[in-house]
Design an enzyme around this catalytic site. Structure first.
Site, PDB file in Angstrom:
ATOM      1  N   VAL A 174      46.665  29.222  38.288  1.00 22.71           N
ATOM      2  CA  VAL A 174      46.036  29.423  39.629  1.00 22.71           C
ATOM      3  C   VAL A 174      45.733  27.903  40.115  1.00 22.71           C
ATOM      4  O   VAL A 174      46.134  27.652  41.375  1.00 22.71           O
ATOM      5  CB  VAL A 174      44.891  30.232  39.417  1.00 22.71           C
ATOM      6  CG1 VAL A 174      44.314  30.445  41.015  1.00 22.71           C
ATOM      7  CG2 VAL A 174      45.373  31.517  38.968  1.00 22.71           C
ATOM      8  N   GLY A 175      44.956  27.202  39.687  1.00 28.33           N
ATOM      9  CA  GLY A 175      44.602  25.873  39.991  1.00 28.33           C
ATOM     10  C   GLY A 175      45.517  24.842  40.469  1.00 28.33           C
ATOM     11  O   GLY A 175      45.393  24.515  41.623  1.00 28.33           O
TER      12      GLY A 175
ATOM     13  N   GLU B  36      37.229  36.758  46.431  1.00 30.12           N
ATOM     14  CA  GLU B  36      38.514  37.577  46.838  1.00 30.12           C
ATOM     15  C   GLU B  36      39.605  37.676  45.927  1.00 30.12           C
ATOM     16  O   GLU B  36      40.120  38.890  45.420  1.00 30.12           O
ATOM     17  CB  GLU B  36      39.227  37.315  48.096  1.00 30.12           C
ATOM     18  CG  GLU B  36      40.257  37.937  48.620  1.00 30.12           C
ATOM     19  CD  GLU B  36      39.757  39.414  48.990  1.00 30.12           C
ATOM     20  OE1 GLU B  36      39.134  39.568  49.817  1.00 30.12           O
ATOM     21  OE2 GLU B  36      40.172  40.370  48.300  1.00 30.12           O
TER      22      GLU B  36
ATOM     23  N   ILE C 143      45.903  40.851  47.208  1.00 30.50           N
ATOM     24  CA  ILE C 143      45.394  42.064  48.415  1.00 30.50           C
ATOM     25  C   ILE C 143      44.208  41.822  48.663  1.00 30.50           C
ATOM     26  O   ILE C 143      43.210  41.783  47.914  1.00 30.50           O
ATOM     27  CB  ILE C 143      45.760  43.388  47.205  1.00 30.50           C
ATOM     28  CG1 ILE C 143      47.203  43.473  46.530  1.00 30.50           C
ATOM     29  CG2 ILE C 143      45.428  44.603  48.232  1.00 30.50           C
ATOM     30  CD1 ILE C 143      47.101  44.456  45.867  1.00 30.50           C
TER      31      ILE C 143
ATOM     32  N   GLY D 135      52.686  34.194  33.787  1.00 30.93           N
ATOM     33  CA  GLY D 135      51.224  33.551  34.240  1.00 30.93           C
ATOM     34  C   GLY D 135      50.571  34.749  34.692  1.00 30.93           C
ATOM     35  O   GLY D 135      49.504  34.580  35.267  1.00 30.93           O
TER      36      GLY D 135
ATOM     37  N   LYS E 216      37.301  44.444  37.256  1.00 31.28           N
ATOM     38  CA  LYS E 216      37.607  44.689  38.626  1.00 31.28           C
ATOM     39  C   LYS E 216      36.921  45.995  39.152  1.00 31.28           C
ATOM     40  O   LYS E 216      36.640  46.081  40.388  1.00 31.28           O
ATOM     41  CB  LYS E 216      39.309  44.742  38.676  1.00 31.28           C
ATOM     42  CG  LYS E 216      39.751  43.524  38.747  1.00 31.28           C
ATOM     43  CD  LYS E 216      41.248  43.396  38.198  1.00 31.28           C
ATOM     44  CE  LYS E 216      41.958  41.826  38.039  1.00 31.28           C
ATOM     45  NZ  LYS E 216      43.171  42.048  37.718  1.00 31.28           N
TER      46      LYS E 216
HETATM   47  P1  NDP Z   1      45.083  29.150  32.856  1.00 28.97           P
HETATM   48  O1  NDP Z   1      44.642  29.377  31.292  1.00 28.97           O
HETATM   49  O2  NDP Z   1      46.635  29.036  33.488  1.00 28.97           O
HETATM   50  O3  NDP Z   1      44.080  27.752  33.464  1.00 28.97           O
HETATM   51  C1  NDP Z   1      42.847  27.247  32.996  1.00 28.97           C
HETATM   52  C2  NDP Z   1      42.588  25.815  33.473  1.00 28.97           C
HETATM   53  O4  NDP Z   1      41.347  25.643  33.280  1.00 28.97           O
HETATM   54  C3  NDP Z   1      43.538  24.910  32.791  1.00 28.97           C
HETATM   55  O5  NDP Z   1      44.005  23.983  33.792  1.00 28.97           O
HETATM   56  C4  NDP Z   1      42.670  24.231  31.707  1.00 28.97           C
HETATM   57  O6  NDP Z   1      42.979  22.776  31.529  1.00 28.97           O
HETATM   58  C5  NDP Z   1      41.181  24.336  32.504  1.00 28.97           C
HETATM   59  N1  NDP Z   1      40.015  24.224  31.692  1.00 28.97           N
HETATM   60  C6  NDP Z   1      39.991  24.997  30.233  1.00 28.97           C
HETATM   61  N2  NDP Z   1      38.758  24.704  29.841  1.00 28.97           N
HETATM   62  C7  NDP Z   1      38.270  23.726  30.630  1.00 28.97           C
HETATM   63  C8  NDP Z   1      37.162  23.122  30.775  1.00 28.97           C
HETATM   64  N3  NDP Z   1      36.311  23.094  29.618  1.00 28.97           N
HETATM   65  N4  NDP Z   1      36.673  22.245  31.514  1.00 28.97           N
HETATM   66  C9  NDP Z   1      37.486  21.973  32.608  1.00 28.97           C
HETATM   67  N5  NDP Z   1      38.772  22.579  32.684  1.00 28.97           N
HETATM   68  C10 NDP Z   1      38.928  23.519  31.816  1.00 28.97           C
HETATM   69  O7  NDP Z   1      44.245  30.303  33.870  1.00 28.97           O
HETATM   70  P2  NDP Z   1      44.688  30.798  34.991  1.00 28.97           P
HETATM   71  O8  NDP Z   1      45.018  29.822  35.888  1.00 28.97           O
HETATM   72  O9  NDP Z   1      45.626  32.131  34.727  1.00 28.97           O
HETATM   73  O10 NDP Z   1      43.206  31.588  35.399  1.00 28.97           O
HETATM   74  C11 NDP Z   1      42.305  30.877  36.034  1.00 28.97           C
HETATM   75  C12 NDP Z   1      41.132  32.036  36.498  1.00 28.97           C
HETATM   76  O11 NDP Z   1      41.819  32.851  37.665  1.00 28.97           O
HETATM   77  C13 NDP Z   1      40.973  33.068  35.376  1.00 28.97           C
HETATM   78  O12 NDP Z   1      39.373  33.056  35.526  1.00 28.97           O
HETATM   79  C14 NDP Z   1      41.548  34.266  35.376  1.00 28.97           C
HETATM   80  O13 NDP Z   1      40.865  35.414  35.401  1.00 28.97           O
HETATM   81  C15 NDP Z   1      41.825  34.272  37.297  1.00 28.97           C
HETATM   82  N6  NDP Z   1      42.840  34.980  37.841  1.00 28.97           N
HETATM   83  C16 NDP Z   1      43.961  34.696  37.246  1.00 28.97           C
HETATM   84  C17 NDP Z   1      45.279  35.280  37.929  1.00 28.97           C
HETATM   85  C18 NDP Z   1      46.445  35.155  37.306  1.00 28.97           C
HETATM   86  O14 NDP Z   1      47.448  35.845  37.629  1.00 28.97           O
HETATM   87  N7  NDP Z   1      46.780  33.962  36.289  1.00 28.97           N
HETATM   88  C19 NDP Z   1      45.085  36.177  38.970  1.00 28.97           C
HETATM   89  C20 NDP Z   1      43.766  36.408  39.528  1.00 28.97           C
HETATM   90  C21 NDP Z   1      42.669  35.717  38.844  1.00 28.97           C
HETATM   91  P3  NDP Z   1      44.248  22.332  30.763  1.00 28.97           P
HETATM   92  O15 NDP Z   1      45.234  22.784  31.732  1.00 28.97           O
HETATM   93  O16 NDP Z   1      43.882  20.767  30.595  1.00 28.97           O
HETATM   94  O17 NDP Z   1      44.289  23.220  29.425  1.00 28.97           O
HETATM   95  N1  HSE Z   2      45.630  39.015  33.927  1.00 21.22           N
HETATM   96  C1  HSE Z   2      45.113  39.741  35.263  1.00 21.22           C
HETATM   97  C2  HSE Z   2      46.336  40.725  35.550  1.00 21.22           C
HETATM   98  C3  HSE Z   2      45.815  38.707  36.483  1.00 21.22           C
HETATM   99  O1  HSE Z   2      47.412  41.009  34.888  1.00 21.22           O
HETATM  100  O2  HSE Z   2      46.390  41.696  36.637  1.00 21.22           O
HETATM  101  C4  HSE Z   2      45.347  39.116  37.642  1.00 21.22           C
HETATM  102  O3  HSE Z   2      43.919  39.336  38.012  1.00 21.22           O
END
Ligand code: NDP
Ligand code: HSE
EC number: 1.1.1.3
Length: 443
Positions: A28-29, A142, A149, A200, A218
């Protein structure tokens, strides 16, 4: 988005710069940062001032050195949050304990927060909302429900003038992706979970998806917003899909159903007119001609029933980097606008504080798949056990099995408590060789 030449024809956005810290640069980030940079000029116009990325916090900076300039990479998220020039913090790390500390630190320091973290919001909503209120800043989430959505904004703003009765649907992309593939192609559970992780969709620990915890978080958020009542993760009855077998899917198919993991949040009014709130997540048999049956892959769908609005349905991408980034960026634009022009997002409001319904009173219907001894009179005795608990059978089908006979029962609506007691008694009955599965049916 506009082309560069179109943008340059617009007047300059006059407001002040809004400093942004992104915590997490994963699925996501990384999309949030990319889209924030690519659409910088449009966002500046929508906000009334430019967004300025102050830093990206990750756990392993070297992994990100090709996409993020070195001076913007932080391995200490607290250090980044503490900078005076950070106005809005975007938390997309995941987990509960550490992000809780980060989000509270940001709110307490007067920074608005945008998070996609449903586990955090569903576990600590009161504490986070209180910190945001105390500091007079925004807490947006959101993306925490159904990714792209806009259901959170819809409940917070669009339906604030109505009375929501029920919110239900598919809110986990990973489990829908797995169940859909098992139903359509006979793919294996393990292979599809691995594929959902690769794409992902799944959480860092996919147990949260398949055990229903992600959907339960949720559901807690949706119920809290819809019924103006605090519902936490631990208040949600939760069953995942790990017990669903290829055999269940086949049996459901033969009976004209498909299996979906549904979240259901509803206002229940008892015979005395007392209202309570129920929130639950469990695998559910959905008729193949029901709109939810055609929700495929990682898509989500949410139905809302409101007194004046009637029935509404929301459908779209429920997981993945881009769809989630869309929701995060919408919140970021809102939070930044408030920083530039003043004002706050709608606050959390739990004025109704309805009691939580006892799960045993929730009305439901069961599908029971079991193996019984193939002898005369068994069916009558099983029906008698059901009747004793007020359970009326809608259909009964008998099929040959390797040992004994397979019985598939569909019940009429009864209370969860009565149905559970009936299943226990059936389990103990000497002619029942095995209860293969018990799955609820969608109304
Ligand atoms: P990822 O595992 O892909 O990414 C997590 C990120 O957090 C990585 O960049 C990791 O760093 C970083 N991180 C982990 N630990 C630390 C720390 N201690 N300090 C700083 N950075 C840290 O997760 P997602 O992007 O999939 O998910 C992120 C959030 O979004 C979660 O809360 C998830 O529930 C939510 N979300 C995800 C969705 C999805 O479809 N993936 C949809 C909706 C919500 P590094 O890269 O260096 O390991
Ligand atoms: N792991 C979650 C899913 C990401 O599969 O719906 C979206 O919140």
């Amino acid at each position: 988005m506009s082309t560069t030449s179109e943008v340059s024809a617009k007047p300059e956005a006059q407001g002040r710069e809004v400093g942004v810290a992104i915590l997490g640069h994963g699925t996501v980030g990384s999309e949030v940062r990319r889209l924030m940079e690519e659409n910088a000029q449009d966002f500046a116009h929508r906000i009334g001032g430019p967004l300025a990325l102050r830093g990206v916090a990750v756990s392993n900076p070297t992994k990100h050195s090709r996409t993020v300039p070195e001076e913007l990479l932080f391995d200490d998220a607290m250090e980044l949050i503490a900078r005076d020039d950070v106005d809005v913090v975007v938390e997309v790390i995941g987990g509960i304990d550490y992000p809780r500390q980060l989000v509270l630190a940001a709110l307490n320091a007067g920074k608005s927060v945008v998070t996609a973290n449903k586990a955090l919001v569903a576990a600590h909503a009161d504490e986070l909302a209180e910190a945001a209120d105390k500091a007079g800043v925004d807490l947006y989430f959101e993306a925490a429900v159904a990714a792209a959505i806009p259901v959170v904004g819809m409940l917070r703003r669009s339906l604030a003038g109505d009375q929501v009765e029920r919110i239900s649907g598919i809110v986990n992309g990973t489990t829908n992706f797995i169940l859909d593939a098992m139903d359509n192609t006979g793919a294996s559970y393990d292979n599809m979970l691995a594929e959902a992780t690769r794409l992902g969709y799944a959480e860092a620990d996919p147990t949260a998806d398949v055990e229903g915890h992600d959907a339960a978080s949720k559901a807690a958020i949706l119920a809290s917003l819809g019924f103006y009542t605090r519902v936490n993760f631990s208040d949600v009855h939760c069953e995942g899909i790990t017990g669903i077998t290829a055999d269940d899917i086949e049996a459901a198919k033969n009976a004209g159903y498909t299996i979906k993991l549904l979240a259901v949040c509803e206002r229940i009014t008892d015979a005395e007119g007392t209202e309570s709130v129920s929130a639950r997540v469990h695998p559910t048999l959905v008729r193949r001609d029901h709109p939810l049956a055609s929700v495929s892959g990682s898509y989500n769908a949410v139905f809302v029933e409101a007194e004046a609005a009637g029935r509404l349905m929301f459908y779209g991408n429920g997981a993945g980097g881009n769809p989630t980034a869309s929701a995060v960026l919408g919140d970021l634009v809102g939070a930044a606008r408030n920083k530039v022009h003043g004002g706050r997002a709608p606050e959390e409001n739990t004025y109704a504080s309805l009691p939580l319904a006892d799960f045993s009173v929730v009305p439901t219907r069961y599908y029971i798949n079991m193996r019984v001894r193939d002898r005369a009179g068994v069916l009558a005795e099983l029906s008698a056990i059901c009747a004793k608990h007020g359970i009326s059978l809608r259909t009964v089908r008998q099929e040959e099995a390797e040992e004994g006979a397979r019985l598939i029962l569909f019940t009429h609506t009864a209370s969860e408590g009565d149905l559970a007691t009936t299943v226990k008694e059936l389990e103990a009955f000497e002619d029942v060789l095995a209860i293969n599965s018990v799955i609820r049916l969608a109304e």
